[in-house]
Design a protein around this motif. Sequence first.
Motif, PDB file in Angstrom:
ATOM      1  N   GLY A 116       0.811  -1.156  -0.189  1.00 26.34           N
ATOM      2  CA  GLY A 116      -0.003   0.009   0.055  1.00 26.34           C
ATOM      3  C   GLY A 116       0.997   1.283   0.113  1.00 26.34           C
ATOM      4  N   VAL A 117       0.466   2.183  -0.979  1.00 27.96           N
ATOM      5  CA  VAL A 117       1.262   3.375  -1.017  1.00 27.96           C
ATOM      6  C   VAL A 117       0.595   4.597  -0.925  1.00 27.96           C
ATOM      7  CG1 VAL A 117       2.839   4.660  -2.394  1.00 27.96           C
ATOM      8  CG2 VAL A 117       3.066   2.059  -2.396  1.00 27.96           C
ATOM      9  N   ASN A 118       0.842   5.762  -0.132  1.00 25.43           N
ATOM     10  CA  ASN A 118       0.078   6.892  -0.020  1.00 25.43           C
ATOM     11  C   ASN A 118       0.484   7.916  -1.144  1.00 25.43           C
ATOM     12  OD1 ASN A 118      -1.242   6.035   2.214  1.00 25.43           O
ATOM     13  ND2 ASN A 118       0.361   6.914   3.746  1.00 25.43           N
ATOM     14  N   LEU A 119      -0.174   7.671  -2.299  1.00 24.36           N
ATOM     15  CA  LEU A 119       0.298   8.389  -3.648  1.00 24.36           C
ATOM     16  C   LEU A 119      -0.200   9.773  -3.595  1.00 24.36           C
ATOM     17  CD1 LEU A 119       0.019   5.920  -6.505  1.00 24.36           C
ATOM     18  CD2 LEU A 119       2.087   6.589  -5.407  1.00 24.36           C
ATOM     19  N   ALA A 120      -1.424   9.828  -3.348  1.00 28.58           N
ATOM     20  CA  ALA A 120      -2.276  11.038  -3.530  1.00 28.58           C
ATOM     21  C   ALA A 120      -2.677  11.760  -2.230  1.00 28.58           C
ATOM     22  CB  ALA A 120      -3.581  10.961  -4.466  1.00 28.58           C
ATOM     23  N   GLN A 121      -2.929  10.747  -1.230  1.00 29.10           N
ATOM     24  CA  GLN A 121      -3.259  11.555  -0.005  1.00 29.10           C
ATOM     25  C   GLN A 121      -3.011  10.488   1.041  1.00 29.10           C
ATOM     26  OE1 GLN A 121      -7.792  12.116   0.083  1.00 29.10           O
ATOM     27  NE2 GLN A 121      -7.798  11.241  -1.845  1.00 29.10           N
ATOM     28  N   SER A 122      -2.780  11.055   2.479  1.00 35.41           N
ATOM     29  CA  SER A 122      -2.397  10.587   3.473  1.00 35.41           C
ATOM     30  C   SER A 122      -3.462  10.182   4.537  1.00 35.41           C
ATOM     31  CB  SER A 122      -1.217  11.173   4.168  1.00 35.41           C
ATOM     32  OG  SER A 122      -1.613  12.487   4.717  1.00 35.41           O
ATOM     33  N   PRO A 123      -3.769   9.203   4.864  1.00 33.61           N
ATOM     34  CA  PRO A 123      -5.115   8.793   5.823  1.00 33.61           C
ATOM     35  C   PRO A 123      -4.798   9.750   7.056  1.00 33.61           C
ATOM     36  CG  PRO A 123      -3.526   7.070   5.760  1.00 33.61           C
ATOM     37  CD  PRO A 123      -3.028   7.792   4.934  1.00 33.61           C
ATOM     38  N   PRO A 124      -6.141   9.831   7.785  1.00 30.50           N
ATOM     39  CA  PRO A 124      -6.188  10.558   9.075  1.00 30.50           C
ATOM     40  C   PRO A 124      -5.144   9.765  10.038  1.00 30.50           C
ATOM     41  CG  PRO A 124      -8.118   9.319   8.610  1.00 30.50           C
ATOM     42  CD  PRO A 124      -7.511   9.461   7.374  1.00 30.50           C
ATOM     43  N   ALA A 125      -4.581  10.662  10.782  1.00 30.48           N
ATOM     44  CA  ALA A 125      -3.775   9.897  11.967  1.00 30.48           C
ATOM     45  C   ALA A 125      -4.296   9.900  13.144  1.00 30.48           C
ATOM     46  CB  ALA A 125      -2.404  10.810  12.034  1.00 30.48           C
ATOM     47  N   THR A 126      -5.688   9.999  13.244  1.00 32.22           N
ATOM     48  CA  THR A 126      -6.476   9.921  14.555  1.00 32.22           C
ATOM     49  C   THR A 126      -6.294   8.688  15.183  1.00 32.22           C
ATOM     50  OG1 THR A 126      -8.444   9.331  13.059  1.00 32.22           O
ATOM     51  CG2 THR A 126      -8.084  11.556  13.803  1.00 32.22           C
ATOM     52  N   ASP A 127      -6.054   7.634  14.652  1.00 32.28           N
ATOM     53  CA  ASP A 127      -6.180   6.078  14.979  1.00 32.28           C
ATOM     54  C   ASP A 127      -4.756   5.595  15.120  1.00 32.28           C
ATOM     55  OD1 ASP A 127      -8.761   5.983  15.099  1.00 32.28           O
ATOM     56  OD2 ASP A 127      -8.922   5.224  12.919  1.00 32.28           O
ATOM     57  N   LEU A 128      -3.670   6.459  15.155  1.00 26.90           N
ATOM     58  CA  LEU A 128      -2.217   5.815  15.388  1.00 26.90           C
ATOM     59  C   LEU A 128      -2.030   5.704  16.797  1.00 26.90           C
ATOM     60  CD1 LEU A 128      -0.123   8.413  13.311  1.00 26.90           C
ATOM     61  CD2 LEU A 128      -0.805   6.162  12.694  1.00 26.90           C
ATOM     62  N   GLU A 129      -1.070   4.506  16.976  1.00 29.74           N
ATOM     63  CA  GLU A 129      -0.767   4.055  18.301  1.00 29.74           C
ATOM     64  C   GLU A 129       0.213   5.080  18.769  1.00 29.74           C
ATOM     65  OE1 GLU A 129       1.018   0.068  18.974  1.00 29.74           O
ATOM     66  OE2 GLU A 129       0.497  -0.169  16.820  1.00 29.74           O
ATOM     67  N   ASP A 130       0.598   5.339  19.937  1.00 30.55           N
ATOM     68  CA  ASP A 130       1.299   6.397  20.693  1.00 30.55           C
ATOM     69  C   ASP A 130       2.733   5.953  20.121  1.00 30.55           C
ATOM     70  OD1 ASP A 130       2.265   8.340  22.484  1.00 30.55           O
ATOM     71  OD2 ASP A 130       2.516   6.814  24.013  1.00 30.55           O
ATOM     72  N   GLY A 131       3.201   7.104  19.687  1.00 33.56           N
ATOM     73  CA  GLY A 131       4.562   6.969  18.878  1.00 33.56           C
ATOM     74  C   GLY A 131       4.896   6.539  17.733  1.00 33.56           C
ATOM     75  N   ALA A 132       3.488   5.990  17.078  1.00 31.38           N
ATOM     76  CA  ALA A 132       3.774   5.746  15.842  1.00 31.38           C
ATOM     77  C   ALA A 132       3.872   6.863  14.828  1.00 31.38           C
ATOM     78  CB  ALA A 132       2.519   4.969  15.377  1.00 31.38           C
TER      79      ALA A 132
END
Length: 229
Positions: A116-132
């Motif tokens: 999977g590659v973020n070519l056009a958009q980056s997904p929202p960072a709301t669900d990231l683990e702490d420190g990710a």
Amino acid sequence: MAEAARIAPTLAGPEWVLGLQQTAGRGRRGRAWTDPQGNFAATLILQPDEPPAQVALRSFVAALALFDAFVTVTGQANGLSLKWPNDVLLNGGKVAGILLESLGNTTVQYLAIGIGVNLAQSPPATDLEDGALQPVSLMSSSGILVTPEEFLTALATAYAVYEQQFTTYGFAPIREKWLARAAKLGQVIRARTGTSDMTGTFETVDEGGNLVLSTAKGRVAIPAADVFF
């Protein structure tokens, strides 16, 4: 990945599957993988003829191919690095990930390498683990917009080269090239497994693909973990 599993028994040789839209994307350990419009989701299906431990090293083959594909479509390697075990970073943010799935126990009947590659958009960072690491996109970081089809051409071409090297010469040259592009090599990082949390200096990746840390308790080889900087 689901389509790869469905068609794998019918294939006579390697095949790429490109998904222009995903409704059930997933990453390592069952995590969700968000796939906004215009991003890249593809799977390479192989029928490898090696022991499972050797087959699993193709995550490094795929990482090198991804690195080269980014260089091909952007014309530069600045800001790119590889994060153990399966991510590509651009300017310190996660721009791509790799997921390997296989069928078979003592032998691997088929291997699916999902990318999977973020070519056009980056997904929202709301669900990231702490420190990710924060997700980034190729478009936001470089101003370059590439279609999934264009990226697949670059990726498939690069992968074929490294696959030939891997099957001919083994893991050693792949490992050397991967380490030359590794993020945070020689620096202190944190590795979290299912049972422990270790901090140490990222010393190398060994011949089995394990992350090797130099810790206060000695040298530790880690086969699988989530890594935090």
